[in-house]
Design an enzyme around this catalytic site. Structure first.
Site, PDB file in Angstrom:
ATOM      1  N   GLU A  55      24.887  29.636  36.119  1.00 35.48           N
ATOM      2  CA  GLU A  55      25.496  28.407  36.655  1.00 35.48           C
ATOM      3  C   GLU A  55      24.488  27.257  36.780  1.00 35.48           C
ATOM      4  O   GLU A  55      23.260  27.296  36.621  1.00 35.48           O
ATOM      5  CB  GLU A  55      26.257  28.627  37.998  1.00 35.48           C
ATOM      6  CG  GLU A  55      27.180  29.736  38.033  1.00 35.48           C
ATOM      7  CD  GLU A  55      27.971  29.884  39.236  1.00 35.48           C
ATOM      8  OE1 GLU A  55      27.572  29.374  40.298  1.00 35.48           O
ATOM      9  OE2 GLU A  55      29.157  30.694  39.371  1.00 35.48           O
ATOM     10  N   GLU A  95      30.019  36.618  29.687  1.00 32.86           N
ATOM     11  CA  GLU A  95      30.774  37.364  28.546  1.00 32.86           C
ATOM     12  C   GLU A  95      29.821  36.542  27.319  1.00 32.86           C
ATOM     13  O   GLU A  95      29.512  37.193  26.271  1.00 32.86           O
ATOM     14  CB  GLU A  95      32.086  37.013  28.316  1.00 32.86           C
ATOM     15  CG  GLU A  95      33.077  38.036  29.414  1.00 32.86           C
ATOM     16  CD  GLU A  95      33.123  37.177  30.756  1.00 32.86           C
ATOM     17  OE1 GLU A  95      32.334  36.541  31.132  1.00 32.86           O
ATOM     18  OE2 GLU A  95      34.345  37.756  30.981  1.00 32.86           O
ATOM     19  N   CYS A 154      37.960  34.647  30.685  1.00 38.80           N
ATOM     20  CA  CYS A 154      38.457  33.414  30.412  1.00 38.80           C
ATOM     21  C   CYS A 154      39.057  33.269  29.061  1.00 38.80           C
ATOM     22  O   CYS A 154      38.555  33.830  28.021  1.00 38.80           O
ATOM     23  CB  CYS A 154      37.671  32.114  31.139  1.00 38.80           C
ATOM     24  SG  CYS A 154      36.416  31.604  29.813  1.00 38.80           S
TER      25      CYS A 154
HETATM   26  N1  THU Z   1      32.984  33.857  35.079  1.00 37.61           N
HETATM   27  C1  THU Z   1      32.479  34.813  34.214  1.00 37.61           C
HETATM   28  O1  THU Z   1      31.134  34.741  33.861  1.00 37.61           O
HETATM   29  N2  THU Z   1      33.218  35.492  33.546  1.00 37.61           N
HETATM   30  C2  THU Z   1      34.473  35.610  33.739  1.00 37.61           C
HETATM   31  O2  THU Z   1      35.228  36.492  33.257  1.00 37.61           O
HETATM   32  C3  THU Z   1      34.950  34.896  34.800  1.00 37.61           C
HETATM   33  C4  THU Z   1      34.218  33.865  35.596  1.00 37.61           C
HETATM   34  C5  THU Z   1      31.878  33.263  35.924  1.00 37.61           C
HETATM   35  C6  THU Z   1      32.136  31.599  35.790  1.00 37.61           C
HETATM   36  C7  THU Z   1      31.438  31.058  37.084  1.00 37.61           C
HETATM   37  O3  THU Z   1      29.988  31.225  36.947  1.00 37.61           O
HETATM   38  C8  THU Z   1      31.808  32.276  37.959  1.00 37.61           C
HETATM   39  O4  THU Z   1      32.337  33.267  37.453  1.00 37.61           O
HETATM   40  C9  THU Z   1      33.105  31.824  38.756  1.00 37.61           C
HETATM   41  O5  THU Z   1      34.328  31.240  38.061  1.00 37.61           O
END
Ligand code: THU
Length: 157
Positions: A64, A75, A112
């Site tokens: 993040e 992913e 996502c």
């Molecule tokens: N996130 C992922 O890394 N992969 C997913 O499949 C869903 C969401 C992360 C993005 C963000 O850092 C956190 O999870 C919250 O959405």
């Protein structure tokens, strides 16, 4: 006019012990990768593990950023790292796990749309089906190919 239907098939397991050994290793790698997440904002730690045809596993985690859109899902971190570090090798599977409040999420985290599209691209590049293994605490979902998570994939340029 013709009505059409697309069906999606997947298999649900209730524990890691039900998986065949290579799948179990991949699922465990995704769980382990959650510990390497940098998620100070969401505190939702996601891990992903990519399996190559030659058996090598590469891990990634969500990263993040204070400028939120600059961060990246686990992913895509794993897939881009996998392709950048082993560009001539075929990827054949990806596993994903998420930890929130110190616990592996009960229901698997589902990727996502952007991550599904990137998976689709590497599946196309390898020419082999990319298996997707979504790992929850007592629910593990196995999809045989990315198409099952992204029907009617765009791959036509
Ligand atoms: N996130 C992922 O890394 N992969 C997913 O499949 C869903 C969401 C992360 C993005 C963000 O850092 C956190 O999870 C919250 O959405």
């Amino acid at each position: 006019m013709t009505s059409k239907e697309i069906k999606i098939a997947y298999t649900e397991f209730t524990s890691l012990d039900e998986l065949e050994s290579k799948d179990k290793e991949l699922a465990q790698a995704a769980i382990d990768a959650t510990a390497q997440a940098y998620a100070p904002y969401s505190k939702f730690n996601v891990g992903a593990a990519v399996l190559f045809e030659d058996g090598v596993i590469v891990k990634g985690s969500n990263q993040e950023n204070a400028a939120y859109p600059s961060g990246l899902c686990a992913e895509r971190t794993a897939l881009f790292y996998a392709s950048a570090s082993r560009p001539d090798k075929a990827m054949v599977a990806i596993s994903i796990a998420a930890v929130h409040n110190g616990e592996l999420c009960e229901t698997p985290a589902t990727p996502c749309g952007a991550c599904r599209q990137v998976m689709a691209q590497y599946q196309l590049k390898s020419g082999l089906p990319m298996m997707v293994l979504l790992v929850g605490a007592h629910k593990i979902w196995k999809f045989d190919k990315v198409d099952d998570l992204l029907p009617l994939i765009f791959d036509s340029i």
